[in-house]
Design a protein around this motif. Structure first.
Motif, PDB file in Angstrom:
ATOM      1  N   LEU A  62       0.833  -1.212   0.000  1.00 39.66           N
ATOM      2  CA  LEU A  62       0.000   0.000   0.000  1.00 39.66           C
ATOM      3  C   LEU A  62       0.860   1.251   0.000  1.00 39.66           C
ATOM      4  CD1 LEU A  62      -3.172   0.284   0.126  1.00 39.66           C
ATOM      5  CD2 LEU A  62      -2.279  -2.015   0.500  1.00 39.66           C
ATOM      6  N   SER A  63       2.000   1.226   0.697  1.00 40.87           N
ATOM      7  CA  SER A  63       2.900   2.379   0.696  1.00 40.87           C
ATOM      8  C   SER A  63       3.453   2.634  -0.705  1.00 40.87           C
ATOM      9  CB  SER A  63       4.049   2.146   1.687  1.00 40.87           C
ATOM     10  OG  SER A  63       3.568   2.115   3.014  1.00 40.87           O
ATOM     11  N   ALA A  64       3.801   1.564  -1.410  1.00 39.33           N
ATOM     12  CA  ALA A  64       4.271   1.725  -2.790  1.00 39.33           C
ATOM     13  C   ALA A  64       3.139   2.182  -3.698  1.00 39.33           C
ATOM     14  CB  ALA A  64       4.862   0.409  -3.287  1.00 39.33           C
ATOM     15  N   ALA A  65       1.926   1.646  -3.482  1.00 38.21           N
ATOM     16  CA  ALA A  65       0.778   2.029  -4.310  1.00 38.21           C
ATOM     17  C   ALA A  65       0.455   3.512  -4.161  1.00 38.21           C
ATOM     18  CB  ALA A  65      -0.438   1.181  -3.946  1.00 38.21           C
ATOM     19  N   ARG A  66       0.656   4.055  -2.956  1.00 36.04           N
ATOM     20  CA  ARG A  66       0.374   5.481  -2.746  1.00 36.04           C
ATOM     21  C   ARG A  66       1.279   6.365  -3.602  1.00 36.04           C
ATOM     22  NH1 ARG A  66      -0.961   3.871   2.556  1.00 36.04           N
ATOM     23  NH2 ARG A  66       1.182   4.032   3.298  1.00 36.04           N
ATOM     24  N   VAL A  67       2.475   5.887  -3.895  1.00 38.45           N
ATOM     25  CA  VAL A  67       3.358   6.656  -4.785  1.00 38.45           C
ATOM     26  C   VAL A  67       2.701   6.826  -6.147  1.00 38.45           C
ATOM     27  CG1 VAL A  67       5.613   6.699  -5.907  1.00 38.45           C
ATOM     28  CG2 VAL A  67       5.416   5.846  -3.563  1.00 38.45           C
ATOM     29  N   LEU A  68       2.046   5.774  -6.634  1.00 40.72           N
ATOM     30  CA  LEU A  68       1.400   5.854  -7.940  1.00 40.72           C
ATOM     31  C   LEU A  68       0.170   6.756  -7.924  1.00 40.72           C
ATOM     32  CD1 LEU A  68       1.664   2.226  -9.381  1.00 40.72           C
ATOM     33  CD2 LEU A  68       3.121   4.204  -9.809  1.00 40.72           C
ATOM     34  N   THR A  69      -0.631   6.693  -6.864  1.00 44.71           N
ATOM     35  CA  THR A  69      -1.801   7.565  -6.822  1.00 44.71           C
ATOM     36  C   THR A  69      -1.398   9.021  -6.616  1.00 44.71           C
ATOM     37  OG1 THR A  69      -2.103   7.045  -4.463  1.00 44.71           O
ATOM     38  CG2 THR A  69      -3.389   5.767  -6.052  1.00 44.71           C
ATOM     39  N   GLU A  70      -0.317   9.254  -5.884  1.00 42.93           N
ATOM     40  CA  GLU A  70       0.175  10.632  -5.762  1.00 42.93           C
ATOM     41  C   GLU A  70       0.712  11.146  -7.089  1.00 42.93           C
ATOM     42  OE1 GLU A  70       3.059  10.343  -2.681  1.00 42.93           O
ATOM     43  OE2 GLU A  70       1.573  10.101  -1.071  1.00 42.93           O
ATOM     44  N   ARG A  71       1.241  10.253  -7.890  1.00 43.57           N
ATOM     45  CA  ARG A  71       1.812  10.635  -9.182  1.00 43.57           C
ATOM     46  C   ARG A  71       0.747  10.819 -10.254  1.00 43.57           C
ATOM     47  NH1 ARG A  71       5.944   6.336 -10.497  1.00 43.57           N
ATOM     48  NH2 ARG A  71       7.178   7.477  -8.950  1.00 43.57           N
ATOM     49  N   HIS A  72      -0.283   9.964 -10.231  1.00 40.86           N
ATOM     50  CA  HIS A  72      -1.250   9.927 -11.340  1.00 40.86           C
ATOM     51  C   HIS A  72      -2.672  10.301 -10.943  1.00 40.86           C
ATOM     52  CE1 HIS A  72       1.695   8.012 -13.992  1.00 40.86           C
ATOM     53  NE2 HIS A  72       1.974   7.166 -13.022  1.00 40.86           N
ATOM     54  N   GLY A  73      -2.952  10.384  -9.653  1.00 47.60           N
ATOM     55  CA  GLY A  73      -4.305  10.696  -9.232  1.00 47.60           C
ATOM     56  C   GLY A  73      -4.979   9.536  -8.523  1.00 47.60           C
ATOM     57  N   GLU A  74      -5.959   9.835  -7.685  1.00 41.68           N
ATOM     58  CA  GLU A  74      -6.622   8.834  -6.861  1.00 41.68           C
ATOM     59  C   GLU A  74      -7.392   7.802  -7.671  1.00 41.68           C
ATOM     60  OE1 GLU A  74      -6.333   8.335  -3.633  1.00 41.68           O
ATOM     61  OE2 GLU A  74      -4.901   9.994  -3.477  1.00 41.68           O
ATOM     62  N   ASP A  75      -7.712   8.115  -8.932  1.00 35.42           N
ATOM     63  CA  ASP A  75      -8.476   7.181  -9.755  1.00 35.42           C
ATOM     64  C   ASP A  75      -7.589   6.257 -10.586  1.00 35.42           C
ATOM     65  OD1 ASP A  75      -7.452   9.065 -11.477  1.00 35.42           O
ATOM     66  OD2 ASP A  75      -9.324   9.386 -12.586  1.00 35.42           O
ATOM     67  N   TYR A  76      -6.286   6.222 -10.291  1.00 37.31           N
ATOM     68  CA  TYR A  76      -5.354   5.490 -11.139  1.00 37.31           C
ATOM     69  C   TYR A  76      -5.651   3.989 -11.170  1.00 37.31           C
ATOM     70  CZ  TYR A  76      -0.892   4.250 -13.335  1.00 37.31           C
ATOM     71  OH  TYR A  76       0.072   3.777 -14.199  1.00 37.31           O
ATOM     72  N   PHE A  77      -6.200   3.442 -10.093  1.00 35.61           N
ATOM     73  CA  PHE A  77      -6.472   2.007 -10.037  1.00 35.61           C
ATOM     74  C   PHE A  77      -7.916   1.655 -10.368  1.00 35.61           C
ATOM     75  CE2 PHE A  77      -3.062   2.428  -6.654  1.00 35.61           C
ATOM     76  CZ  PHE A  77      -2.028   2.011  -7.485  1.00 35.61           C
ATOM     77  N   ASP A  78      -8.692   2.618 -10.829  1.00 37.42           N
ATOM     78  CA  ASP A  78     -10.117   2.374 -11.049  1.00 37.42           C
ATOM     79  C   ASP A  78     -10.383   1.285 -12.084  1.00 37.42           C
ATOM     80  OD1 ASP A  78     -10.675   4.269  -9.191  1.00 37.42           O
ATOM     81  OD2 ASP A  78     -11.580   5.728 -10.558  1.00 37.42           O
ATOM     82  N   GLU A  79      -9.500   1.118 -13.054  1.00 35.73           N
ATOM     83  CA  GLU A  79      -9.722   0.133 -14.116  1.00 35.73           C
ATOM     84  C   GLU A  79      -9.019  -1.200 -13.851  1.00 35.73           C
ATOM     85  OE1 GLU A  79      -8.608   1.990 -17.778  1.00 35.73           O
ATOM     86  OE2 GLU A  79     -10.514   3.051 -17.948  1.00 35.73           O
ATOM     87  N   VAL A  80      -8.554  -1.414 -12.629  1.00 34.37           N
ATOM     88  CA  VAL A  80      -7.865  -2.666 -12.302  1.00 34.37           C
ATOM     89  C   VAL A  80      -8.876  -3.804 -12.178  1.00 34.37           C
ATOM     90  CG1 VAL A  80      -6.611  -3.888 -10.479  1.00 34.37           C
ATOM     91  CG2 VAL A  80      -5.858  -1.613 -11.218  1.00 34.37           C
ATOM     92  N   ASP A  81      -8.689  -4.835 -13.015  1.00 31.48           N
ATOM     93  CA  ASP A  81      -9.533  -6.023 -12.984  1.00 31.48           C
ATOM     94  C   ASP A  81      -8.816  -7.227 -12.388  1.00 31.48           C
ATOM     95  OD1 ASP A  81     -11.867  -4.984 -14.522  1.00 31.48           O
ATOM     96  OD2 ASP A  81     -10.362  -4.763 -16.091  1.00 31.48           O
ATOM     97  N   VAL A  82      -7.487  -7.168 -12.329  1.00 34.28           N
ATOM     98  CA  VAL A  82      -6.679  -8.290 -11.851  1.00 34.28           C
ATOM     99  C   VAL A  82      -5.704  -7.773 -10.803  1.00 34.28           C
ATOM    100  CG1 VAL A  82      -4.915  -9.997 -12.483  1.00 34.28           C
ATOM    101  CG2 VAL A  82      -6.846  -9.562 -14.029  1.00 34.28           C
ATOM    102  N   VAL A  83      -5.618  -8.452  -9.672  1.00 31.32           N
ATOM    103  CA  VAL A  83      -4.642  -8.124  -8.631  1.00 31.32           C
ATOM    104  C   VAL A  83      -3.777  -9.350  -8.384  1.00 31.32           C
ATOM    105  CG1 VAL A  83      -4.287  -7.497  -6.208  1.00 31.32           C
ATOM    106  CG2 VAL A  83      -6.114  -6.399  -7.525  1.00 31.32           C
ATOM    107  N   LEU A  84      -2.482  -9.197  -8.572  1.00 31.19           N
ATOM    108  CA  LEU A  84      -1.513 -10.257  -8.311  1.00 31.19           C
ATOM    109  C   LEU A  84      -0.565  -9.779  -7.229  1.00 31.19           C
ATOM    110  CD1 LEU A  84      -0.495 -11.246 -11.975  1.00 31.19           C
ATOM    111  CD2 LEU A  84      -2.382 -12.137 -10.608  1.00 31.19           C
TER     112      LEU A  84
END
Length: 343
Positions: A62-84
């Motif tokens: 989750l700490s690493a994922a927050r880097v991506l949402t801070e970089r791209h916006g809170e909706d960056y994972f909205d289209e995720v259909d698969v979690v590995l």
């Protein structure tokens, strides 16, 4: 089999290192007289990071994922259909943390899969799986989460921290987003994965006195190394990683020596040197984070990729070859990306 028609694209990658930065001197004070103390496998990095006592695999992802949402916006994972997800040391033996990660990110994926057997090559394995699942199910994006969390939990145990192996691992996490048929991000030019099940029994957990890992007892579990096992692992690793990388390079029509970047797992400096020599690449094109992070296992490739992009070494258009072997040599893989920026 090597494929050059993956249609998979890595949109972005982000890493996380725990706050606690541990110098080699921490382990030196506990060093024991051990037959393996001078073995080339165990020459310690200057630093490594240790997860906090209450910091879980999911927390670090989750700490690493927050880097991506801070970089791209809170909706960056909205289209995720698969979690590995891949955790080096699952907190609960019978399940991974994929469902927890998806829930805490507010996702509703159609597929959640905990990938345990990819080892140090798990990032490559997960890219392969993500592309296949998205193509098969018509999905849009896959979130890959990887955590190495055994350094602080296994290798600081009282009976283990004095062993030569203890100072090598470090903790950390990384996430990446993979999609298919997208003109943003970094297309996967070629990928290969190989399983060598005949070697799977050569990685063992041991303790003194010996016990099964789920049994109560005074012996603290750690990895069982002997001179004979180390010799086998060195021989396999020296061969497997270059073979996988050269296989992909040949498939995509690029001479290994012409690759812009080479990023591997990083068990020790000897492997790093031998692998780049095998590809006839200078040290300046073989990025690693070993002296700051130690052996990050599956997290080594994505966190080194993120670091080299962030500090400006990797540029748009560069061909990045990633390659790794797992455990005692039961799995190996390589994937080549054409870096296309953070999509």
């Amino acid at each position: 089999m090597t494929t050059t028609d993956t249609s998979a694209t890595v949109l972005d990658v982000a890493g996380y290192l725990p706050e606690k930065r541990v110098p080699a001197a921490y382990f030196a004070q506990y060093a024991q007289d051990d037959d393996l103390v001078d073995n080339v496998m165990f020459r310690a990095p200057a630093f490594r990071h240790h997860a906090a006592d209450d910091e879980t695999s999911a927390d670090m992802m989750l700490s690493a994922a927050r880097v991506l949402t801070e970089r791209h916006g809170e909706d960056y994972f909205d289209e995720v259909d698969v979690v590995l997800t891949h955790s080096q040391l699952p907190e609960v033996p019978v399940r991974g943390c994929g469902g927890e990660v998806a829930h805490r990110l507010g996702l509703r994926p159609t597929t959640v899969l905990d990938v345990h057997n990819g080892g140090c090559a798990a990032f490559i394995h997960m890219i392969d799986l993500a592309g296949a699942l998205l193509r098969a199910n018509g999905g849009r994006r896959a979130l890959l989460g990887l955590a190495q969390n055994s350094a602080s939990q296994v290798f600081t145990q009282e009976q283990v921290r004095g062993k030569p192996q203890a100072s090598i691992p470090g903790d950390g996490a990384a996430v990446a987003v993979v999609t298919i048929d997208d003109d943003r991000g970094s297309p996967v030019l070629g990928l290969t994965c190989h399983s060598y099940g005949q070697y799977s029994g050569d990685m063992t957990g041991v303790s003194d006195p010996q016990r099964k890992y789920w049994e109560a007892g005074p012996g603290q579990i750690h990895i069982g190394f002997t001179e004979a096992k180390i010799t086998k692992v060195l021989a396999r690793g020296n061969r497997m990683v270059p073979e996988a990388a050269i296989e992909v390079a040949d498939a995509i029509g690029i001479a290994p020596a012409d690759l812009d970047w080479f990023i591997t797992n990083q068990p020790n400096r000897i492997f790093l040197r031998n692998w780049r020599d095998a590809l006839e690449l200078p040290e300046s094109r073989h990025a690693d984070t070993f002296d700051e992070c130690g052996n990050l296992f599956a997290v080594g490739i994505p966190i080194t990729l993120d670091t080299a992009v962030t500090d400006g070494r990797i540029h748009d258009g560069d061909v990045v070859m990633t390659a790794a072997f797992a455990h005692a040599g039961d799995f190996a893989g390589a994937a080549a990306l054409r870096w296309g920026g953070r999509g």
